[in-house]
Design a protein around this motif. Sequence first.
Motif, PDB file in Angstrom:
ATOM      1  N   PHE A 158       0.646  -1.056   0.030  1.00 53.75           N
ATOM      2  CA  PHE A 158      -0.016  -0.034  -0.112  1.00 53.75           C
ATOM      3  C   PHE A 158       0.763   1.282   0.014  1.00 53.75           C
ATOM      4  N   VAL A 159       1.958   1.206   0.849  1.00 52.89           N
ATOM      5  CA  VAL A 159       2.686   2.362   1.091  1.00 52.89           C
ATOM      6  C   VAL A 159       3.502   2.603  -0.474  1.00 52.89           C
ATOM      7  N   ALA A 160       3.919   1.513  -1.115  1.00 54.09           N
ATOM      8  CA  ALA A 160       4.583   1.511  -2.364  1.00 54.09           C
ATOM      9  C   ALA A 160       3.714   2.424  -3.418  1.00 54.09           C
ATOM     10  N   GLN A 161       2.291   2.039  -3.183  1.00 47.01           N
ATOM     11  CA  GLN A 161       1.402   2.298  -4.245  1.00 47.01           C
ATOM     12  C   GLN A 161       1.024   3.840  -4.162  1.00 47.01           C
ATOM     13  N   VAL A 162       0.962   4.488  -2.940  1.00 49.08           N
ATOM     14  CA  VAL A 162       0.405   5.741  -2.806  1.00 49.08           C
ATOM     15  C   VAL A 162       1.330   6.731  -2.308  1.00 49.08           C
ATOM     16  N   MET A 163       2.387   6.242  -1.743  1.00 52.03           N
ATOM     17  CA  MET A 163       3.337   7.263  -1.347  1.00 52.03           C
ATOM     18  C   MET A 163       4.507   7.748  -2.679  1.00 52.03           C
ATOM     19  N   GLN A 164       3.739   8.046  -3.568  1.00 54.46           N
ATOM     20  CA  GLN A 164       4.696   8.583  -4.812  1.00 54.46           C
ATOM     21  C   GLN A 164       4.008   9.803  -5.548  1.00 54.46           C
ATOM     22  N   GLY A 165       4.635  10.424  -6.157  1.00 55.85           N
ATOM     23  CA  GLY A 165       3.917  11.508  -7.181  1.00 55.85           C
ATOM     24  C   GLY A 165       3.550  12.466  -6.219  1.00 55.85           C
ATOM     25  N   GLU A 166       2.397  13.376  -6.557  1.00 58.36           N
ATOM     26  CA  GLU A 166       1.790  14.539  -5.962  1.00 58.36           C
ATOM     27  C   GLU A 166       1.239  14.022  -4.636  1.00 58.36           C
ATOM     28  N   ALA A 167       0.609  13.067  -4.760  1.00 60.58           N
ATOM     29  CA  ALA A 167      -0.384  12.739  -3.664  1.00 60.58           C
ATOM     30  C   ALA A 167       0.587  12.210  -2.282  1.00 60.58           C
ATOM     31  N   ALA A 168       1.799  11.763  -2.556  1.00 61.25           N
ATOM     32  CA  ALA A 168       2.696  11.573  -1.430  1.00 61.25           C
ATOM     33  C   ALA A 168       2.783  12.876  -0.275  1.00 61.25           C
ATOM     34  N   ALA A 169       2.935  13.899  -0.800  1.00 62.30           N
ATOM     35  CA  ALA A 169       3.404  15.093  -0.185  1.00 62.30           C
ATOM     36  C   ALA A 169       2.255  15.525   0.665  1.00 62.30           C
ATOM     37  N   LYS A 170       1.170  14.967   0.596  1.00 58.24           N
ATOM     38  CA  LYS A 170      -0.045  15.691   1.514  1.00 58.24           C
ATOM     39  C   LYS A 170      -0.488  14.334   2.224  1.00 58.24           C
ATOM     40  N   THR A 171       0.039  13.127   2.228  1.00 55.14           N
ATOM     41  CA  THR A 171      -0.305  12.014   2.958  1.00 55.14           C
ATOM     42  C   THR A 171       0.608  11.508   4.066  1.00 55.14           C
ATOM     43  N   CYS A 172      -0.221  11.209   5.030  1.00 52.89           N
ATOM     44  CA  CYS A 172       0.570  10.616   6.130  1.00 52.89           C
ATOM     45  C   CYS A 172       0.188   9.226   6.576  1.00 52.89           C
ATOM     46  N   VAL A 173       1.034   8.238   6.615  1.00 54.34           N
ATOM     47  CA  VAL A 173       0.250   6.781   6.979  1.00 54.34           C
ATOM     48  C   VAL A 173       0.781   6.355   8.190  1.00 54.34           C
TER      49      VAL A 173
END
Length: 431
Positions: A191-206
């Motif tokens: 999951f982390v590999a899928q979502v923590m990339q690109g523009e979305a990663a900069a606004k995401t905390c897991v």
Amino acid sequence: MAPPERPAMSGRVLRYDGLILECAGFPASPGTLAEIDTEDGGTAMGEVVGFSEGRNLLFLEQPGARITVGAMVRRMPGGHDTRMGPGLLGRVVDAQGDPLDGLAPGPCPDSWPLAGRVTNPLARQPVDQPLDVGVRLINAALGVGLGQRVGIIAGSGVGKSVLIEMLTRNTEADVVVVGLIGERAREVGAFVAQVMQGEAAAKTCVVAVPADRSPLLRIRAAHRATAIAEYFRAQGKRVMLIIDSLTRVAHARREIGLALGEQPTSRGYPPSVVSMLPALIERAGPGLPGEGSITAFYTVLADGDDTNDPVVDTARAILDGHIVLSRAQAQMGIFPAIDLPQSVSRVMSDVTDAAHVRAAARLRRLVALYLENRDMMLMGAHVPGQDAELDEAIRLWPEITRFIRQDRHEAAPLAEARAALLALVGEGSGA
């Protein structure tokens, strides 16, 4: 003049059964952290969860730690509050707030209570603005409002994880907080590999705590993820909070409750589970005037596809809507496998126009008619011309399935989803 240092507080282990530890020697409220010496020269961490006959009851973060009678127990700081700041964005942390991504901690100059702050419900802003979540069927036929709390109810293996990946990546929220609680370690990494990339990663905390961790850490992770969302809501941000899964949090609370001697009441769940879930869910939602909002999605596991499970019932009763994932649709190859007739949004009429609401109701009716009569059609018992609405559902079904299907990397903006829905059910794009 600097305030005097708080005196060190410590006690000794009186009883330990591998999970629950009793000690005496210092006052502490539930939630207080403590460090316990082990016989191999190391330490174990625990949290005060209650009292008994003047003794503190601690639940350990590492069950089975090598602790002996008389071992030293020391009160530690940080049990009730946590550091917050912009340094959390783009990061993956554990239940204690420590980084899991191998990077140094980011700037977190502020403090926030893990249990949240009580607010006046009458002072909260209404849920009256739509939120674009980027999933076509949700945008078109259910509708999500800023500050809504929604349950995603699913059995195992019907696309729950893929759906929350899509929500995390495609939402128009300012901040996305994801709590991965009690999931498989492999799934957490994927999951982390899928979502923590690109523009979305900069606004995401897991906030991630895998299934092999202590139930204490799973509950703390749920509170930490919610506290992070509350902090950014107070900064005026539109926050999306995803807890995957609420059921694992309930299981963790059940483990602790049964270990403390609570009586199981409903399918093995003690009363503390039923009281914990509303307290956790009610922390999400719209903020006070001048604040932002927390739009929350809680995944709820329907064990054995049983949607009458006590956790499912409790969540469904308090949430502002629920999305049910269908194994039958998944077996038909329709993803996301959202069972539209079983799903509901209690705020759709408040965040969308009347034409959109009518079109969504029409689509729901056509899908329900087709699925209810599918077996009859397969047996050849359907006679065209006897039910005009069913005939229309059969005629439109290929278009409906194309409308529902969405690739996991595809985004479907709200305006496009609305226009496609109105065109599909014959209301016209300008209705």
